[in-house]
Motif scaffolding. Structure first.
Motif, short mmCIF file in Angstrom:
data_model
loop_
_atom_site.label_atom_id
_atom_site.label_comp_id
_atom_site.label_asym_id
_atom_site.label_seq_id
_atom_site.Cartn_x
_atom_site.Cartn_y
_atom_site.Cartn_z
N ARG A 70 -1.01 -43.10 -7.31
CA ARG A 70 -1.85 -44.26 -6.97
C ARG A 70 -3.08 -44.36 -7.87
N HIS A 71 -3.22 -43.38 -8.78
CA HIS A 71 -4.31 -43.38 -9.76
C HIS A 71 -3.72 -43.51 -11.15
N ASP A 72 -4.56 -43.83 -12.11
CA ASP A 72 -4.11 -44.04 -13.49
C ASP A 72 -3.88 -42.70 -14.18
N TRP A 73 -2.63 -42.43 -14.52
CA TRP A 73 -2.28 -41.21 -15.24
C TRP A 73 -1.34 -41.54 -16.39
N TYR A 74 -1.69 -41.00 -17.55
CA TYR A 74 -0.88 -41.09 -18.76
C TYR A 74 -0.73 -39.65 -19.25
N VAL A 133 -7.63 -45.77 -20.64
CA VAL A 133 -7.16 -44.64 -19.83
C VAL A 133 -6.75 -43.54 -20.81
N PRO A 134 -7.39 -42.37 -20.74
CA PRO A 134 -7.10 -41.33 -21.72
C PRO A 134 -5.75 -40.64 -21.49
N LEU A 135 -5.17 -40.17 -22.57
CA LEU A 135 -3.98 -39.34 -22.50
C LEU A 135 -4.37 -37.99 -21.92
N THR A 136 -3.69 -37.57 -20.88
CA THR A 136 -3.85 -36.21 -20.35
C THR A 136 -2.80 -35.37 -21.05
N VAL A 137 -3.26 -34.45 -21.88
CA VAL A 137 -2.34 -33.64 -22.68
C VAL A 137 -1.73 -32.55 -21.80
N VAL A 138 -0.40 -32.50 -21.83
CA VAL A 138 0.35 -31.50 -21.08
C VAL A 138 1.07 -30.63 -22.11
N ASP A 139 0.62 -29.38 -22.23
CA ASP A 139 1.17 -28.48 -23.25
C ASP A 139 2.60 -28.03 -22.96
N LEU A 140 3.14 -28.41 -21.82
CA LEU A 140 4.51 -28.02 -21.46
C LEU A 140 5.55 -29.01 -22.00
N PHE A 141 5.08 -30.09 -22.65
CA PHE A 141 5.94 -31.04 -23.34
C PHE A 141 6.00 -30.61 -24.81
N HIS A 142 7.18 -30.57 -25.40
CA HIS A 142 7.31 -30.08 -26.78
C HIS A 142 8.19 -31.02 -27.60
N SER A 143 7.76 -31.26 -28.83
CA SER A 143 8.55 -32.08 -29.76
C SER A 143 9.03 -31.21 -30.91
N HIS A 144 9.96 -31.73 -31.70
CA HIS A 144 10.48 -31.02 -32.86
C HIS A 144 9.43 -30.88 -33.96
N LEU A 145 8.27 -31.49 -33.79
CA LEU A 145 7.21 -31.38 -34.80
C LEU A 145 6.45 -30.07 -34.70
#
Length: 192
Positions: free
Chosen positions: A40-44, A121-133
């Motif tokens: 119900r709150h703004d989360w990115y 609305v700021p990006l909340t960085v989640v270090d548990l997401f991983h890309s091939h980069l």
């Protein structure tokens, strides 16, 4: 992304998450993470692929630069229902594509532009997401079960995969079968 956004809005669901097709998504960990946030709150939520703010020219104000973060689709990102509702004037009913085309941005960057730049609305960085980069081999095998998304890259001579080999490289070049068996050992294709 425009079609995904419209489908999400029609669904009535609390959370939208997008992952590229070269991601393994640990849905148990994803559900745990989303349970920590109130839709119900703004989360990115996501992971940035670059370590500096992205800068682009502002088409509305010639010559001015604007800066923002974006969650890369290569690692995945999620947003809450509350935020999605605020995105509607820029993303609903095909407007997402107009914003992307106007700024000549790919879909994940367009999300960042709308959310971070237009809606503030700021990006909340989640270090548990991983890309091939990032280097997959540096994620310790005992921590793999805690991660939300993992990716891979293989361009022939160079491979970027997690360090886990339940199956050999020929059968499992991405290491996703091995990862799945680590997380879900009772799956029918996993060795006993």
């Amino acid at each position: 992304m425009a079609a995904e956004y419209d489908a999400f809005m029609a669904s009535g669901k609390k959370w939208f998450c997008h992952f590229d097709d070269d991601n393994y998504v640990n849905t148990d960990q994803l559900a745990r993470l989303l349970g920590e946030y109130d839709a119900r709150h703004d989360w990115y939520l996501g992971r940035n692929s670059v370590h500096v703010l992205l800068q682009i020219m502002d088409d509305d104000r010639r010559g001015e630069r604007i800066s923002f973060w974006f969650g890369t689709g290569g690692a995945g990102f999620c947003w809450s229902r509350a935020l999605a509702l605020k995105m509607s004037p820029f993303a609903g009913g095909g407007r997402f594509m107009r914003v992307a085309e106007k700024n000549r941005l790919p879909d994940d960057v367009t999300v960042g532009y709308i959310v971070e730049h237009l809606l503030k609305v700021p990006l909340t960085v989640v270090d548990l997401f991983h890309s091939h980069l990032e280097e997959m081999k540096f994620i310790r095998s005992e921590e793999l079960g805690e991660q939300i998304s993992l990716s891979y890259a293989n361009d022939g001579d160079t491979e970027n995969v997690i360090n886990l080999e339940i199956f050999n490289k020929q059968k499992d070049p991405t290491r996703f079968y091995s990862l799945h068996c680590l997380l879900h050992p009772s799956t029918s294709f996993c060795p006993r």
